[in-house]
Design a protein around this motif. Structure first.
Motif, short mmCIF file in Angstrom:
data_model
loop_
_atom_site.label_atom_id
_atom_site.label_comp_id
_atom_site.label_asym_id
_atom_site.label_seq_id
_atom_site.Cartn_x
_atom_site.Cartn_y
_atom_site.Cartn_z
N LEU A 7 0.87 -1.17 0.00
CA LEU A 7 0.00 0.00 0.00
C LEU A 7 0.91 1.22 0.00
O LEU A 7 1.65 1.45 0.97
CB LEU A 7 -0.89 0.01 1.24
CG LEU A 7 -2.32 -0.51 1.09
CD1 LEU A 7 -3.05 -0.47 2.43
CD2 LEU A 7 -3.09 0.31 0.06
N ILE A 8 0.90 1.97 -1.09
CA ILE A 8 1.82 3.11 -1.24
C ILE A 8 1.02 4.40 -1.12
O ILE A 8 0.09 4.65 -1.89
CB ILE A 8 2.52 3.05 -2.61
CG1 ILE A 8 3.28 1.72 -2.75
CG2 ILE A 8 3.47 4.22 -2.77
CD1 ILE A 8 3.77 1.44 -4.16
N TYR A 9 1.39 5.21 -0.16
CA TYR A 9 0.69 6.47 0.10
C TYR A 9 1.54 7.59 -0.49
O TYR A 9 2.50 8.06 0.11
CB TYR A 9 0.51 6.68 1.60
CG TYR A 9 -0.25 5.57 2.30
CD1 TYR A 9 -1.59 5.73 2.66
CD2 TYR A 9 0.37 4.36 2.62
CE1 TYR A 9 -2.30 4.71 3.31
CE2 TYR A 9 -0.33 3.33 3.26
CZ TYR A 9 -1.65 3.52 3.61
OH TYR A 9 -2.35 2.52 4.25
N SER A 10 1.17 8.01 -1.70
CA SER A 10 1.99 9.00 -2.41
C SER A 10 1.44 10.40 -2.21
O SER A 10 0.28 10.59 -1.83
CB SER A 10 2.06 8.66 -3.90
OG SER A 10 0.89 9.07 -4.56
N ASP A 11 2.30 11.38 -2.51
CA ASP A 11 1.86 12.77 -2.41
C ASP A 11 0.76 13.07 -3.43
O ASP A 11 -0.23 13.70 -3.13
CB ASP A 11 3.04 13.71 -2.62
CG ASP A 11 4.11 13.52 -1.54
OD1 ASP A 11 3.75 13.14 -0.42
OD2 ASP A 11 5.29 13.75 -1.84
N PRO A 81 1.40 -10.60 4.09
CA PRO A 81 1.61 -9.36 4.83
C PRO A 81 1.62 -8.15 3.90
O PRO A 81 1.96 -8.28 2.71
CB PRO A 81 2.97 -9.56 5.50
CG PRO A 81 3.66 -10.59 4.66
CD PRO A 81 2.58 -11.49 4.13
N THR A 82 1.24 -7.02 4.43
CA THR A 82 1.21 -5.78 3.64
C THR A 82 2.25 -4.81 4.15
O THR A 82 2.38 -4.58 5.36
CB THR A 82 -0.18 -5.12 3.72
OG1 THR A 82 -1.14 -5.99 3.11
CG2 THR A 82 -0.20 -3.78 3.01
N ILE A 83 3.00 -4.24 3.21
CA ILE A 83 3.95 -3.18 3.54
C ILE A 83 3.29 -1.85 3.19
O ILE A 83 2.91 -1.62 2.04
CB ILE A 83 5.26 -3.33 2.76
CG1 ILE A 83 5.93 -4.67 3.08
CG2 ILE A 83 6.22 -2.18 3.07
CD1 ILE A 83 7.16 -4.96 2.24
N HIS A 84 3.15 -0.98 4.16
CA HIS A 84 2.60 0.36 3.95
C HIS A 84 3.78 1.32 3.77
O HIS A 84 4.58 1.51 4.69
CB HIS A 84 1.77 0.80 5.15
CG HIS A 84 0.60 -0.09 5.43
ND1 HIS A 84 -0.70 0.27 5.14
CD2 HIS A 84 0.53 -1.33 5.99
CE1 HIS A 84 -1.52 -0.70 5.51
NE2 HIS A 84 -0.80 -1.68 6.01
N ASP A 105 0.88 -7.97 11.62
CA ASP A 105 1.88 -8.46 10.67
C ASP A 105 2.25 -7.42 9.62
O ASP A 105 3.24 -7.58 8.90
CB ASP A 105 1.38 -9.73 9.97
CG ASP A 105 1.30 -10.93 10.90
OD1 ASP A 105 2.09 -10.96 11.87
OD2 ASP A 105 0.44 -11.80 10.68
N ASP A 106 1.44 -6.38 9.48
CA ASP A 106 1.74 -5.33 8.51
C ASP A 106 3.01 -4.59 8.91
O ASP A 106 3.34 -4.47 10.09
CB ASP A 106 0.59 -4.34 8.41
CG ASP A 106 -0.59 -4.88 7.62
OD1 ASP A 106 -0.55 -6.07 7.26
OD2 ASP A 106 -1.55 -4.12 7.39
N LYS A 107 3.72 -4.10 7.91
CA LYS A 107 4.95 -3.34 8.14
C LYS A 107 4.77 -1.91 7.65
O LYS A 107 4.08 -1.66 6.65
CB LYS A 107 6.13 -3.98 7.41
CG LYS A 107 6.39 -5.44 7.77
CD LYS A 107 6.84 -5.60 9.20
CE LYS A 107 7.20 -7.06 9.50
NZ LYS A 107 7.61 -7.27 10.91
N LEU A 108 5.39 -0.97 8.35
CA LEU A 108 5.28 0.44 8.01
C LEU A 108 6.64 1.01 7.65
O LEU A 108 7.63 0.79 8.35
CB LEU A 108 4.69 1.24 9.19
CG LEU A 108 3.17 1.17 9.42
CD1 LEU A 108 2.75 -0.22 9.88
CD2 LEU A 108 2.73 2.21 10.43
N ASN A 136 8.64 0.68 10.89
CA ASN A 136 9.63 -0.40 10.88
C ASN A 136 10.91 -0.05 10.15
O ASN A 136 11.96 -0.62 10.42
CB ASN A 136 9.03 -1.66 10.23
CG ASN A 136 7.81 -2.17 10.98
OD1 ASN A 136 6.68 -1.87 10.61
ND2 ASN A 136 8.04 -2.93 12.04
N GLN A 137 10.81 0.91 9.22
CA GLN A 137 12.00 1.27 8.44
C GLN A 137 11.83 2.69 7.90
O GLN A 137 10.71 3.12 7.59
CB GLN A 137 12.19 0.30 7.28
CG GLN A 137 13.54 0.36 6.59
CD GLN A 137 14.67 0.00 7.51
OE1 GLN A 137 15.27 0.88 8.14
NE2 GLN A 137 14.98 -1.29 7.62
#
Length: 333
Positions: A7-11, A81-84, A105-108, A136-137
C-alpha cells in the motif's frame, strides 16, 4: 514481488507523482493511494484535505481524524503481509497505530523524497527519533540525512516513459535547466551567463522561490511563478542534448534530473560529486563541477552518441524490492 502486498501512500500532487509508480499500478498486490484524489467526491476530498492539513494541525490538532482511516486502509484478496509505504507528506502517527491494531503483521515504512530539514518546516511535530519507534523502516534519497539520522539510502523511483507520442514537441536545445530557484538562484544565473556567451542553444525555466525580480530580456531565460507541467518538462528533456542538475545546499544524492539523463541518454552537468560512484558515470557524458567557471562547455559540442544502457535500475519494481528485502527474510516471503 510476490507474497507481499504494497500500500503506497503517495503525495499525488502533480503529473510527475503519477509516474513514480505508474508501471506497477496494475499489479494485483499493489495499491497506490494518492493524497489529492482519495475521493471522487470533490467536497469530501476538500474536507479531508482541510481536516488533515499540517498548516492547521501544526497549531491545533483537529479531533476525529480517525473517521478517514477506513477509507485509507485497503485489504487485499490474500493472506500475505502488507507493507505500507508512506511518503513524508503522510506523517500521521495515529493512523500508524490504527494499522498496527488492524494487522500486527503489517509493516510500516517512511520514505523521505525531500530533505528532513525541509520536511520539518512543514510538519512541526516530526522527530526522527520518535518516528523510528513508530515505523519499521525509514528511507531517504539524501545521503546527508542517511548519515545524520542513521537511515537507509534509496533513490526516488521513477517509471520510464516509453511512448513519447503523448509528449509535446519542443524546440531543440543543447542544454536546459528547469527547476525552482530556492537557495541556488545566484548559481543558476552564473551558469546561464556563462552558457549565454557561447554558441550553445540553451533554455532556462526558473520558478521563483524568493520573489526574484531580475529581467534578462531573453526568451530563453524564463523567470516565473508558474511550475512547468510534467509533460511540457519531458518535451524539453526529449528535445535537449544536456541537462543541468543543481543540488540544493544540504542535499547529497541523485535527483530526478540525474535519472532523466540516464533513462533518456542525455549528457548531465551536475554539482553532485556522488555520481562518480554511479555505475553510469562516464566523464565524457557527465560533467561534475564545483564552480560554474570550472565547466568545460566545449564537451557539449562534441556530438558524441550517449547511451547509458539503462535497464530499470531505478524503476519502482527495484524500489519495492529494496524495501521488501529490508523488512523480510526473502527466503520466507
Amino acid at each position: 514481488m510476490n507474497k507481499v502486498n504494497f500500500l503506497i501512500y503517495s503525495d499525488g500532487f502533480n503529473e510527475l507523482d503519477e509516474y513514480f509508480f505508474k508501471e506497477v499500478e496494475e499489479c494485483d498486490n499493489i495499491i497506490v493511494i494518492k493524497k489529492n484524489s482519495i475521493f471522487n467526491n470533490s467536497f469530501l476530498q476538500k474536507i479531508f484535505k482541510i481536516h488533515t492539513s499540517f498548516k492547521i494541525n501544526n497549531y491545533i490538532k483537529i479531533p476525529f481524524q480517525s473517521v478517514w482511516y477506513k477509507f485509507l486502509y485497503r485489504k487485499f484478496d490474500n493472506n500475505y503481509p502488507t507493507i505500507h509505504i508512506f511518503f513524508s507528506s503522510w506523517y500521521y502517527p495515529d493512523y500508524f497505530n490504527y494499522i498496527k491494531r488492524k494487522n500486527s503483521d503489517d509493516k510500516l515504512v517512511m520514505y523521505f523524497g525531500d530533505t528532513i530539514k525541509s520536511k520539518k518546516k512543514v510538519v512541526k511535530n516530526l522527530a526522527i527519533s520518535k518516528l523510528k519507534s513508530e515505523v519499521n523502516q525509514i528511507f531517504s534519497y539524501n545521503w546527508d540525512d542517511v548519515r545524520e539520522y542513521g537511515l537507509k539510502y534509496l533513490p526516488v523511483s521513477y517509471s520510464k516513459i516509453n511512448d513519447f507520442s503523448i509528449i509535446p514537441t519542443k524546440n531543440k536545445h543543447d542544454v536546459i535547466f528547469i527547476g525552482a530557484s530556492r537557495d541556488r538562484y545566484e548559481e543558476i544565473v552564473d551558469l546561464y551567463k556563462q552558457i549565454k556567451n557561447t554558441n550553445l542553444k540553451y533554455f532556462f525555466y526558473v520558478v521563483k522561490s524568493n520573489n526574484e525580480s531580475d529581467s534578462f530580456n531573453d526568451p530563453n531565460f524564463i523567470l516565473t511563478n508558474k511550475t512547468l507541467n510534467f509533460f511540457d518538462y519531458m518535451g524539453y528533456v526529449k528535445s535537449s542534448k544536456w541537462i543541468i542538475e543543481l543540488l540544493d545546499p544540504g542535499t547529497v544524492g541523485t535527483t530526478l534530473r540525474f535519472w532523466d539523463a540516464i533513462m533518456y541518454n542525455k549528457g548531465l552537468i551536475t554539482n553532485n560529486k556522488q555520481v562518480m560512484q554511479s555505475q553510469f558515470y562516464d566523464s565524457d557524458n557527465i560533467i561534475i563541477y564545483e564552480k560554474s567557471n570550472d565547466i568545460d562547455l566545449s564537451k557539449l559540442l562534441n556530438g558524441k552518441h550517449i547511451d547509458y544502457f539503462y535497464n530499470g535500475e531505478n524503476s519502482p519494481r527495484k524500489f519495492l524490492e529494496v524495501v521488501k528485502s529490508s523488512l523480510f527474510d526473502l527466503k520466507e516471503v
